[in-house]
Write an enzyme that holds these catalytic residues in place. Structure first.
Site, PDB file in Angstrom:
ATOM      1  CB  CYS A  37       1.716 -25.994 -10.364  1.00 57.75           C
ATOM      2  SG  CYS A  37       0.873 -24.950 -11.554  1.00 57.75           S
ATOM      3  CB  CYS A  50       2.495 -19.809 -14.975  1.00 55.15           C
ATOM      4  SG  CYS A  50       2.194 -18.694 -13.631  1.00 55.15           S
ATOM      5  CB  CYS A  85       5.124 -20.589  -8.234  1.00 58.54           C
ATOM      6  SG  CYS A  85       3.490 -20.034  -7.757  1.00 58.54           S
ATOM      7  CB  CYS A 132      -3.834 -20.233 -10.228  1.00 57.04           C
ATOM      8  SG  CYS A 132      -2.538 -20.061  -9.020  1.00 57.04           S
ATOM      9  CE1 TYR A 161       2.683   4.677   2.679  1.00 57.66           C
ATOM     10  CE2 TYR A 161       3.373   4.464   4.960  1.00 57.66           C
ATOM     11  CZ  TYR A 161       3.533   5.018   3.715  1.00 57.66           C
ATOM     12  OH  TYR A 161       4.542   5.906   3.499  1.00 57.66           O
ATOM     13  CD  GLU A 181      -5.070   3.399   1.809  1.00 57.93           C
ATOM     14  OE1 GLU A 181      -4.262   2.681   2.418  1.00 57.93           O
ATOM     15  OE2 GLU A 181      -5.080   3.524   0.566  1.00 57.93           O
ATOM     16  CG  ASP A 196       1.097  -3.044   5.695  1.00 60.09           C
ATOM     17  OD1 ASP A 196       2.019  -3.513   5.008  1.00 60.09           O
ATOM     18  OD2 ASP A 196      -0.022  -3.585   5.811  1.00 60.09           O
ATOM     19  CB  CYS A 221       5.098  -6.840   0.513  1.00 58.49           C
ATOM     20  SG  CYS A 221       4.797  -5.292  -0.317  1.00 58.49           S
TER      21      CYS A 221
HETATM   22  N1  SAH Z   1      -2.386  -2.032   6.099  1.00 57.70           N
HETATM   23  C1  SAH Z   1      -3.331  -2.412   5.089  1.00 57.70           C
HETATM   24  C2  SAH Z   1      -2.910  -2.006   3.659  1.00 57.70           C
HETATM   25  C3  SAH Z   1      -1.496  -2.323   3.262  1.00 57.70           C
HETATM   26  S1  SAH Z   1      -1.152  -2.182   1.511  1.00 57.70           S
HETATM   27  C4  SAH Z   1      -3.625  -3.905   5.147  1.00 57.70           C
HETATM   28  O1  SAH Z   1      -2.902  -4.660   5.774  1.00 57.70           O
HETATM   29  O2  SAH Z   1      -4.624  -4.330   4.533  1.00 57.70           O
HETATM   30  C5  SAH Z   1      -0.521  -0.577   1.365  1.00 57.70           C
HETATM   31  C6  SAH Z   1      -1.590   0.496   1.398  1.00 57.70           C
HETATM   32  O3  SAH Z   1      -0.922   1.753   1.260  1.00 57.70           O
HETATM   33  C7  SAH Z   1      -2.610   0.432   0.266  1.00 57.70           C
HETATM   34  O4  SAH Z   1      -3.903   0.470   0.813  1.00 57.70           O
HETATM   35  C8  SAH Z   1      -2.320   1.706  -0.553  1.00 57.70           C
HETATM   36  O5  SAH Z   1      -3.478   2.250  -1.127  1.00 57.70           O
HETATM   37  C9  SAH Z   1      -1.733   2.611   0.482  1.00 57.70           C
HETATM   38  N2  SAH Z   1      -0.837   3.689   0.020  1.00 57.70           N
HETATM   39  C10 SAH Z   1      -0.014   3.701  -1.052  1.00 57.70           C
HETATM   40  N3  SAH Z   1       0.724   4.832  -1.083  1.00 57.70           N
HETATM   41  C11 SAH Z   1       0.351   5.562   0.000  1.00 57.70           C
HETATM   42  C12 SAH Z   1       0.761   6.839   0.521  1.00 57.70           C
HETATM   43  N4  SAH Z   1       1.693   7.569  -0.087  1.00 57.70           N
HETATM   44  N5  SAH Z   1       0.183   7.271   1.655  1.00 57.70           N
HETATM   45  C13 SAH Z   1      -0.779   6.543   2.290  1.00 57.70           C
HETATM   46  N6  SAH Z   1      -1.210   5.335   1.825  1.00 57.70           N
HETATM   47  C14 SAH Z   1      -0.655   4.842   0.701  1.00 57.70           C
END
Ligand code: SAH
Length: 424
Positions: free
Chosen positions: A45, A51, A54, A134, A284, A305, A353, A380
């Site tokens: 790149c 930047c 990466c 990018c 989440y 969510e 998640d 993540c």
């Molecule tokens: N599982 C989904 C989203 C994962 S990202 C996917 O794979 O697409 C994490 C998510 O958690 C986001 O949508 C965010 O809005 C949500 N989030 C953040 N804090 C939260 C909380 N305290 N309770 C519930 N959801 C939450």
């Protein structure tokens, strides 16, 4: 932590100093290279040095993955049962190494009479040169960014300045659907009608199908504004994941790595071994991606969510995909979970998640009180996963598999899927 200017595997002599007495992090400067990492390659790149998005780009993908695995082994060595359960990271499918991102966040900047639209240099609020195109994003995004930059000059609209807190144009968010292209222009107030018309034609020339303008009047780091107007199309795009369709709006989360997302979800769902009689919680849940993939295998799925637009979309996505065995609740997991618990629901498996910071302090305890057999934790932020896995250990759950998935090649980030099993 990687010392700036070095790569994992390099041996260097460095001067390290504390910026001030009692500081928590030190500043390091390389004074001499003793040996360069055998995993080094040239950067593919031209913008990478400026930047900074990466930091591992000059390593081969094999060297990147072995570094990420070593990092996880070290991180989880203090987690009971941790390091021994770490599998080799799943690499990107078929060696794909460019054009795989479905989202670009670009900022306007004007200084010394030069106007730019691109990504911020890592750790700064300055647009790095060359980042309007990018290599991780599809080519149409560079074409759209250039068209919008030209449009902004031709229409004589001003650029937002963080210093003076004045100006109109703040940023541009581009998202690729499976067969649509969405552009969101972020401004500080509405744009004149004539400029809206010319913006539509500029973006249509880049094949954009949907355009929204998001108006951000309040300060704060969050990129999108508080109100939005649809200029073209539905103002959303459709993403196809493992045979299901999801509507994606500017406000809603979607994993950015298009080819690797189904790999991540399939890995997580395979580790859970779901049966048709199971009740599964998906905390989440975003726009319901994992919930709906689970609903094809489970008896009943409950998603939780915090973002109302995402919950609304998740419900619509369930209808659109003909999956009626789902329910979605809107609110923070830590507030909604006790209600679900009090309804006597006993999930066999709980998926979590969360964002990078991990679970809110009370969440592991509430989950453990429902006594699910398995918790699948998609992370993540591995540091938060290690912290939360240790909490689950104290609540009677052991980490029995940790499968890293390379969702962010060339960066130091790594996505992890962890399976926690109830032992008591
Ligand atoms: N599982 C989904 C989203 C994962 S990202 C996917 O794979 O697409 C994490 C998510 O958690 C986001 O949508 C965010 O809005 C949500 N989030 C953040 N804090 C939260 C909380 N305290 N309770 C519930 N959801 C939450």
């Amino acid at each position: 932590m990687i010392l700036p200017g070095t790569l994992p595997g390099d041996a260097v002599e460095a001067v390290v100093e504390l910026p001030k007495k009692g500081a928590h992090s030190a500043i390091g400067r390389v004074s001499r290279f003793i040996r360069k990492s055998p995993g080094r390659r040239g950067s593919p790149c031209p913008a990478s040095a400026l930047c900074g998005g990466c930091p591992l780009i000059e390593l081969t993908s094999e060297a990147q993955l072995s570094y990420k695995k070593r990092f996880l082994e070290k991180l989880f060595s203090a987690t009971p049962g941790g390091a021994s359960q770490i599998l080799d990271p799943i690499p990107m499918p078929h060696g794909i190494d460019s054009g795989y991102r479905n989202k670009a966040v670009l900022y306007f900047e004007e200084s010394a009479g030069t106007r730019k639209l691109g990504m911020y240099e890592a750790g700064s609020h300055h647009v790095a040169p060359g980042t309007d195109s990018c290599r991780l994003c599809p080519h149409w995004m560079a074409v759209a960014a250039n068209a919008v930059l030209r449009w902004s000059r031709d229409s004589g609209l001003s650029v937002w300045s963080e210093t003076s807190q004045t100006g109109l144009l703040r940023g541009l968010i581009l998202r690729a659907g499976s067969n649509g292209r969405l552009a969101t222009l972020v401004t500080s107030s509405s744009i004149p009608d004539s400029a809206s018309e010319s913006l539509i034609s500029a973006l249509q020339s880049a094949g954009v199908s949907d355009i929204t303008v998001s108006i951000k009047t309040r300060p704060g780091n969050f990129v999108l504004g508080e109100t939005s107007v649809v200029l073209l199309g539905r103002g959303s795009v459709t993403a196809e994941i493992s045979g299901l369709e999801f509507e994606v709006r500017p406000e809603t989360f979607l994993q950015v790595n298009t080819p690797q997302t189904p790999v991540l979800y399939d890995t997580a769902i395979r580790l859970a071994s779901i049966s048709p009689e199971d009740t599964v919680l998906d905390l989440y849940s975003g726009i319901g991606t994992i919930s709906l993939l689970l609903a094809r295998k489970a008896g009943h799925v409950i998603g939780v969510e915090i973002v109302p637009e995402s919950v609304e979309e998740a419900k619509k996505n369930a209808v659109r995909n003909g999956l009626s065995n789902t329910e979605f609740f809107c609110g923070p997991a830590e507030k909604i979970l006790p209600d679900i618990c009090s309804r006597g629901i006993q999930p066999k498996t709980v998926f979590v998640d969360p964002p990078r910071k991990g679970l809110e302090a009370s969440v592991p305890g509430i989950i453990a009180a429902m006594e699910p057999e398995t918790v699948i934790y998609i992370a993540c932020g591995p540091e938060a996963l290690a912290r939360d896995a240790a909490k689950f250990h104290n609540l009677g759950y052991c980490l029995d598999t940790l499968q890293p998935v390379d969702l962010f090649p060339d960066t130091a980030h790594i996505e992890c899927v962890a399976r926690l099993r109830r032992v008591q």
